[in-house]
Design a protein around this motif. Structure first.
Motif, PDB file in Angstrom:
ATOM      1  N   UNK A  30    -136.183 129.741 -39.703  1.00  0.00           N
ATOM      2  CA  UNK A  30    -135.294 128.581 -39.433  1.00  0.00           C
ATOM      3  C   UNK A  30    -135.645 127.219 -39.235  1.00  0.00           C
ATOM      4  N   UNK A  31    -136.934 127.049 -38.743  1.00  0.00           N
ATOM      5  CA  UNK A  31    -137.380 125.783 -38.480  1.00  0.00           C
ATOM      6  C   UNK A  31    -137.973 125.094 -39.823  1.00  0.00           C
ATOM      7  N   UNK A  32    -138.460 126.200 -40.655  1.00  0.00           N
ATOM      8  CA  UNK A  32    -139.017 125.637 -41.965  1.00  0.00           C
ATOM      9  C   UNK A  32    -137.662 125.191 -42.785  1.00  0.00           C
ATOM     10  N   UNK A  61    -147.316 125.327 -34.629  1.00  0.00           N
ATOM     11  CA  UNK A  61    -147.798 125.548 -33.424  1.00  0.00           C
ATOM     12  C   UNK A  61    -146.542 125.537 -32.542  1.00  0.00           C
ATOM     13  N   UNK A  62    -146.330 126.724 -31.765  1.00  0.00           N
ATOM     14  CA  UNK A  62    -145.038 126.852 -30.984  1.00  0.00           C
ATOM     15  C   UNK A  62    -145.802 126.879 -29.740  1.00  0.00           C
ATOM     16  N   UNK A  63    -145.222 125.964 -28.590  1.00  0.00           N
ATOM     17  CA  UNK A  63    -145.468 125.987 -27.395  1.00  0.00           C
ATOM     18  C   UNK A  63    -144.907 126.737 -26.489  1.00  0.00           C
ATOM     19  N   UNK A 100    -140.590 118.827 -33.187  1.00  0.00           N
ATOM     20  CA  UNK A 100    -139.215 118.766 -32.580  1.00  0.00           C
ATOM     21  C   UNK A 100    -139.120 119.954 -31.848  1.00  0.00           C
ATOM     22  N   UNK A 101    -137.876 120.130 -31.266  1.00  0.00           N
ATOM     23  CA  UNK A 101    -137.476 121.308 -30.260  1.00  0.00           C
ATOM     24  C   UNK A 101    -136.316 122.286 -31.161  1.00  0.00           C
ATOM     25  N   UNK A 102    -136.561 123.418 -30.784  1.00  0.00           N
ATOM     26  CA  UNK A 102    -135.305 124.168 -31.266  1.00  0.00           C
ATOM     27  C   UNK A 102    -134.848 125.231 -29.951  1.00  0.00           C
ATOM     28  N   UNK A 104    -133.182 128.232 -28.608  1.00  0.00           N
ATOM     29  CA  UNK A 104    -132.778 129.479 -29.162  1.00  0.00           C
ATOM     30  C   UNK A 104    -132.670 130.466 -27.771  1.00  0.00           C
ATOM     31  N   UNK A 105    -133.186 131.528 -27.811  1.00  0.00           N
ATOM     32  CA  UNK A 105    -133.091 132.283 -26.609  1.00  0.00           C
ATOM     33  C   UNK A 105    -133.860 131.507 -25.353  1.00  0.00           C
ATOM     34  N   UNK A 106    -134.742 130.837 -25.841  1.00  0.00           N
ATOM     35  CA  UNK A 106    -135.854 129.966 -25.053  1.00  0.00           C
ATOM     36  C   UNK A 106    -135.517 128.447 -25.577  1.00  0.00           C
ATOM     37  N   UNK A 107    -136.002 127.303 -25.114  1.00  0.00           N
ATOM     38  CA  UNK A 107    -136.405 126.131 -25.585  1.00  0.00           C
ATOM     39  C   UNK A 107    -137.809 126.049 -26.080  1.00  0.00           C
TER      40      UNK A 107
END
Length: 305
Positions: A30-32, A61-63, A100-102, A104-107
């Motif tokens: 989804x991010x891509x 890299x997802x924090x 950025x930020x997405x 979803x179930x979590x930020x």
């Protein structure tokens, strides 16, 4: 319906999923798509604190989200600043493609970078001749001389206050803990500079031409330049003479010991660096003992971990 369906409610639960391609694939896709980036097979990257995956010629890299028990917003902002600053200074580092930020179930905060086609220092080091080791250290010295320079503020870390709160040091004898506390209360941290803070073997990549790339800027702080030394001297070089000669040239071991002691006591990972490279912490009852351990390691050209 959420793209990410795994449960995250503490650090242990994050540790169970942060390397899972299956759990993160729908979110990454989804991010891509959002950034119109080409989609290819997801692969693992070297694990760290956050979720890092390779997708074709890119790395995402997802924090860790806040629900992990650790708020990574500061790390995210710090790394963005570090990447931008590195490129402005001409330091080789991954090129930022998107961030950025997405929700979803979590930020989730994320960064997408170009993949560096190189190997970590950890995997290259065994193939190096003494001449190559000196050349590597000389090149790294040029990089840190450029990097460890005055910078605008980029996070809110007070390195002294953080060092005093660091609970890892409670594993040391009480006599050492008290001496360290008194040392920090009188430490001179005037004229701070930008320091990467974690130049360990995983965070330095070397390409086929021998070019050095610096990655993972999330632990950067404004601090005295000696804050950079413990990771370089103890973890990266493990005190080996070819590296030490290449990086420092002619140096006074006593003066270097004092700089390393100052850096270790202040460093957020100082406890870990001492434990892994300078022997049994239960035996380090004073700063004098720590100085003796460092002096012996530098003179003998090897760690005592």
């Amino acid at each position: 319906m959420h793209l990410f369906t795994a449960e995250i409610n503490d650090w242990a639960s994050w540790g169970k999923v942060f390397q899972s391609i299956n759990d993160f694939a729908p979110l990454i896709k989804s991010i891509f798509d959002c950034h119109d980036l080409p989609w290819q097979t997801i692969e693992h990257c070297t694990p760290g604190t956050n979720a890092v995956f390779k997708v074709g010629d890119l790395v995402i890299k997802i924090f860790a989200p806040r629900e992990s028990g650790v708020d990574m917003e500061s790390d995210y902002q710090t790394e963005l600043f570090g990447l931008e600053r590195a490129h402005k200074l001409g330091i080789w580092a991954p090129k930022l493609v998107a961030s950025g930020m997405i929700k979803d179930k979590y930020l989730f905060r994320y960064m997408i970078m170009e993949y560096i086609s190189g190997r970590s220092f950890e995997h290259v080091e065994s193939e190096m001749s003494d001449h190559a080791k000196r050349a590597f250290a000389e090149q790294l010295r040029v990089i840190t001389k450029i990097m460890n320079t005055p910078s605008e503020p980029f996070n809110n870390w007070d390195v002294i206050a953080r060092a005093l709160r660091n609970q890892r040091w409670t594993a040391f004898p009480l006599s050492f803990q008290e001496e360290r506390r008194q040392y920090l209360l009188t430490a001179d941290i005037s004229n701070p500079v930008y320091v990467h803070g974690d130049l360990n073997p995983d965070n330095i990549l070397i390409d086929s031409a021998g070019k050095i790339y610096i990655i993972d800027f999330a632990d950067a702080v404004l601090a005295p330049s000696y804050y950079e030394l413990p990771a370089i001297v103890c973890q990266l070089f493990t005190f080996a003479k070819p590296y030490m000669d290449g990086y420092f040239g002619t140096y006074d071991p006593d003066e270097l010991v004092e700089q390393c002691v100052a850096g270790l006591l202040l460093h957020d990972f100082g406890y870990n660096i001492i434990r892994c490279n300078l022997g049994c912490i239960e035996e380090i009852t004073s700063l004098s003992v720590l100085r003796d351990r460092l002096y012996a390691a530098i003179k003998e050209g090897k760690s005592f971990g």
